[in-house]
Scaffold this motif. Structure first.
Motif, mmCIF file in Angstrom:
data_model
loop_
_atom_site.group_PDB
_atom_site.id
_atom_site.type_symbol
_atom_site.label_atom_id
_atom_site.label_comp_id
_atom_site.label_asym_id
_atom_site.label_seq_id
_atom_site.Cartn_x
_atom_site.Cartn_y
_atom_site.Cartn_z
ATOM 1 N N THR A 233 -16.472 10.770 5.851
ATOM 2 C CA THR A 233 -17.263 11.900 5.057
ATOM 3 C C THR A 233 -18.496 11.159 4.520
ATOM 4 O O THR A 233 -19.576 12.088 4.543
ATOM 5 C CB THR A 233 -16.291 12.165 4.151
ATOM 6 O OG1 THR A 233 -14.996 12.628 4.553
ATOM 7 C CG2 THR A 233 -17.014 13.508 3.197
ATOM 8 N N ILE A 234 -18.558 10.111 3.949
ATOM 9 C CA ILE A 234 -19.557 9.554 3.428
ATOM 10 C C ILE A 234 -20.734 9.246 4.570
ATOM 11 O O ILE A 234 -21.731 9.486 4.231
ATOM 12 C CB ILE A 234 -19.268 8.034 2.695
ATOM 13 C CG1 ILE A 234 -18.447 8.431 1.476
ATOM 14 C CG2 ILE A 234 -20.889 7.430 2.149
ATOM 15 C CD1 ILE A 234 -17.800 7.044 1.046
ATOM 16 N N GLN A 236 -21.494 11.201 7.020
ATOM 17 C CA GLN A 236 -22.422 12.061 7.159
ATOM 18 C C GLN A 236 -23.585 12.350 6.219
ATOM 19 O O GLN A 236 -24.606 13.096 6.942
ATOM 20 C CB GLN A 236 -21.403 13.553 7.126
ATOM 21 C CG GLN A 236 -20.363 13.524 8.147
ATOM 22 C CD GLN A 236 -19.234 14.728 7.780
ATOM 23 O OE1 GLN A 236 -19.628 15.460 6.868
ATOM 24 N NE2 GLN A 236 -18.229 14.747 8.327
ATOM 25 N N TYR A 237 -23.584 11.598 5.240
ATOM 26 C CA TYR A 237 -24.759 11.884 4.381
ATOM 27 C C TYR A 237 -25.688 10.663 4.504
ATOM 28 O O TYR A 237 -26.667 10.632 3.538
ATOM 29 C CB TYR A 237 -24.228 12.140 2.678
ATOM 30 C CG TYR A 237 -23.358 13.524 2.717
ATOM 31 C CD1 TYR A 237 -23.882 14.747 2.846
ATOM 32 C CD2 TYR A 237 -22.034 13.469 2.731
ATOM 33 C CE1 TYR A 237 -23.120 15.682 2.504
ATOM 34 C CE2 TYR A 237 -21.241 14.322 2.528
ATOM 35 C CZ TYR A 237 -21.833 15.869 2.589
ATOM 36 O OH TYR A 237 -20.991 16.880 2.349
ATOM 37 N N THR A 238 -25.270 9.819 5.248
ATOM 38 C CA THR A 238 -26.130 8.401 5.325
ATOM 39 C C THR A 238 -26.348 8.088 6.635
ATOM 40 O O THR A 238 -25.560 7.224 7.453
ATOM 41 C CB THR A 238 -25.324 7.125 4.665
ATOM 42 O OG1 THR A 238 -24.112 7.247 5.188
ATOM 43 C CG2 THR A 238 -25.212 7.503 2.981
ATOM 44 N N PRO A 239 -27.317 8.841 7.420
ATOM 45 C CA PRO A 239 -27.482 9.011 8.774
ATOM 46 C C PRO A 239 -27.747 7.413 9.524
ATOM 47 O O PRO A 239 -27.381 7.131 10.705
ATOM 48 C CB PRO A 239 -28.534 9.669 9.176
ATOM 49 C CG PRO A 239 -29.328 9.845 7.880
ATOM 50 C CD PRO A 239 -28.210 9.732 6.564
ATOM 51 N N TYR A 243 -20.188 4.772 9.827
ATOM 52 C CA TYR A 243 -18.911 5.038 9.162
ATOM 53 C C TYR A 243 -18.336 3.623 9.025
ATOM 54 O O TYR A 243 -17.609 3.451 7.994
ATOM 55 C CB TYR A 243 -18.067 5.807 9.894
ATOM 56 C CG TYR A 243 -17.747 5.318 11.310
ATOM 57 C CD1 TYR A 243 -16.539 4.575 11.253
ATOM 58 C CD2 TYR A 243 -18.276 5.836 12.436
ATOM 59 C CE1 TYR A 243 -16.079 3.936 12.802
ATOM 60 C CE2 TYR A 243 -17.879 5.203 13.572
ATOM 61 C CZ TYR A 243 -16.771 4.398 13.919
ATOM 62 O OH TYR A 243 -16.513 3.843 15.065
ATOM 63 N N TRP A 246 -19.315 1.850 5.917
ATOM 64 C CA TRP A 246 -18.696 2.138 4.614
ATOM 65 C C TRP A 246 -17.017 1.755 4.630
ATOM 66 O O TRP A 246 -16.727 1.199 3.425
ATOM 67 C CB TRP A 246 -18.675 3.634 4.565
ATOM 68 C CG TRP A 246 -20.170 4.051 4.247
ATOM 69 C CD1 TRP A 246 -21.001 4.803 5.005
ATOM 70 C CD2 TRP A 246 -20.723 3.960 3.086
ATOM 71 N NE1 TRP A 246 -22.280 5.008 4.628
ATOM 72 C CE2 TRP A 246 -22.145 4.510 3.233
ATOM 73 C CE3 TRP A 246 -20.578 3.231 1.890
ATOM 74 C CZ2 TRP A 246 -23.024 4.393 2.328
ATOM 75 C CZ3 TRP A 246 -21.433 3.184 0.759
ATOM 76 C CH2 TRP A 246 -22.853 3.797 1.140
#
Length: 397
Positions: A233-234, A236-239, A243, A246
């Motif tokens: 999910t995170i 998706q906002y940090t191209p 994943y 994170w």
């Protein structure tokens, strides 16, 4: 169902044969190399169907298994140990940068895609390999993906030789140091063990250990699944932050806070099947290889490892960068840890200490001096930074 079971039997059989030969040869033959070569021969000969992994019902499992493994590795990062061995940590980072530069310089010979795929894999292990091969396949770069798998399969072969050689040279120096001091009536092992003692009182018990009974197998898997979902999910906002980065960060933070057990999947007794599924994600790249590709892959693999080994020797043995850890041999040994990872690094230490030490205390002294450097450097490169490098570079394929 019969077909699925048959294909699963073939997949697990290849891994089982690899493990058997790895154990019986005391890791002199890489179990991963044997397994991957069996898959390659099976695909090239037509004995294995190209969609073997899909027919074995491992494709979907492999999609989520990789983030589980990364989180598991994150929970095993010991920041306190890394802080204590800061010189080794810095040397490991420098060695990774040298490998990066080495791969960049051979772009004119192997191509940009092949070089980018190779960098994180040379720096690390299965997780970096999975990220890069999957990214390459998604972009239609089948040869680059296959090269990544090849590099991962043989990097322990390549790394073990110089790691053992320079580790042995360092062990000889340490043995001479120990014998010289002993002749003067000083036992360096006593002093070394004394340095490890503390007078700080009671050990702080982490949260997870206080409530250990609640960390059941399913609880560990449940926590890992929550972190996997949060990581995706995170991301998706940090191209430019994959994943996996994170998942690694969250795992490390939860470990530092004592919230979860170190190596949470090991604690939950789920590491074996999850690791197998992660390996399964990179096997399809071998199915894309044709007989005509073998010469190209062999040439590219030779170029990658040749450049990495030459650059490492020049920068860390000839040039004065080795002074950071106080020994040329130790510097090269630390650099080779990125090709090995744990437990291969520990096996090298055990092997050289047994070969050089004349008695048990001498062997213990050598192992005690070598283990932190070899093991910590493996954790820095393979367990942590290589995943970050892969998470960034996959965006440039």
């Amino acid at each position: 169902m019969v077909t699925t079971t048959k294909c699963l039997m073939l997949v697990l059989g290849c891994f089982a044969i690899g493990d058997f030969l790895g154990v019986i040869t005391k890791a002199r033959i890489s179990s991963v190399f044997v397994a991957f070569m069996l898959f390659l021969v099976g695909f090239l000969s037509g004995v294995f169907p190209a969609d073997l992994i899909d027919q074995a019902a491992l494709t979907q499992i492999g999609k989520w298994a990789s983030v589980f493994i990364v989180f598991n590795m994150g929970t095993g990062i010991n920041l306190a140990q890394m802080k204590k061995e800061w010189r080794v940590v810095l040397m490991s980072v420098i060695a990774m940068a040298i490998a990066f530069i080495a791969c960049i310089t051979i772009i004119p010979f192997i191509g940009k895609g092949a070089a980018i795929v190779s960098i994180p894999i040379v720096n690390g292990g299965i997780n970096a390999t999975q990220i890069m091969t999957e990214g390459a396949l998604e972009k239609g770069m089948t040869t680059a993906a296959a090269l990544g798998t090849f590099i991962f399969a043989i990097q322990k072969f390549v790394g073990t030789i110089p790691a053992s050689f320079f580790g042995r040279k360092e062990a000889e120096r340490l043995a001479a140091e120990y014998r010289e001091s002993k002749a003067k009536g000083i036992d360096l092992l006593d002093e070394l063990e004394g340095n490890g003692k503390t007078a700080s009182g009671e050990e702080k018990i982490p949260f997870w250990k206080k409530h250990k009974k609640y960390y059941t197998n399913y609880m560990c898997l449940g926590i890992t699944a929550v972190v996997a979902f949060c990581s995706y999910t995170i991301a998706q906002y940090t191209p430019y932050l994959n994943y996996a980065i994170w998942a690694l960060i969250i795992g490390c933070l939860l470990n530092v806070g004592g919230v979860v057990p170190p190596r949470i999947l090991n604690h939950g007794k789920a590491i074996g099947v999850i690791m197998m599924a992660t390996f399964a994600r990179i096997i399809p790249s071998l199915a894309e290889i044709e007989w005509s590709d073998l010469a190209v892959l062999g040439y590219q693999t030779l170029m990658v490892f040749g450049a990495v080994l030459i650059f490492t020797f020049v920068f860390l043995y000839i040039l004065p960068l080795w002074k950071l850890v106080g020994s040329r041999n130790m510097a090269v040994g630390v650099a080779m840890a990125q090709l090995l990872g744990f437990p291969a690094t520990q096996l090298v230490v055990d092997e050289v200490s047994l070969a050089i030490g004349e008695d048990e205390r001498e062997r213990t002294y050598i192992a005690t001096r070598l283990t932190p450097a070899f093991v910590v450097s493996g954790f820095v490169s393979v367990t942590s930074l290589s995943i970050i490098v892969a998470g960034v570079l996959v965006n440039f394929l």
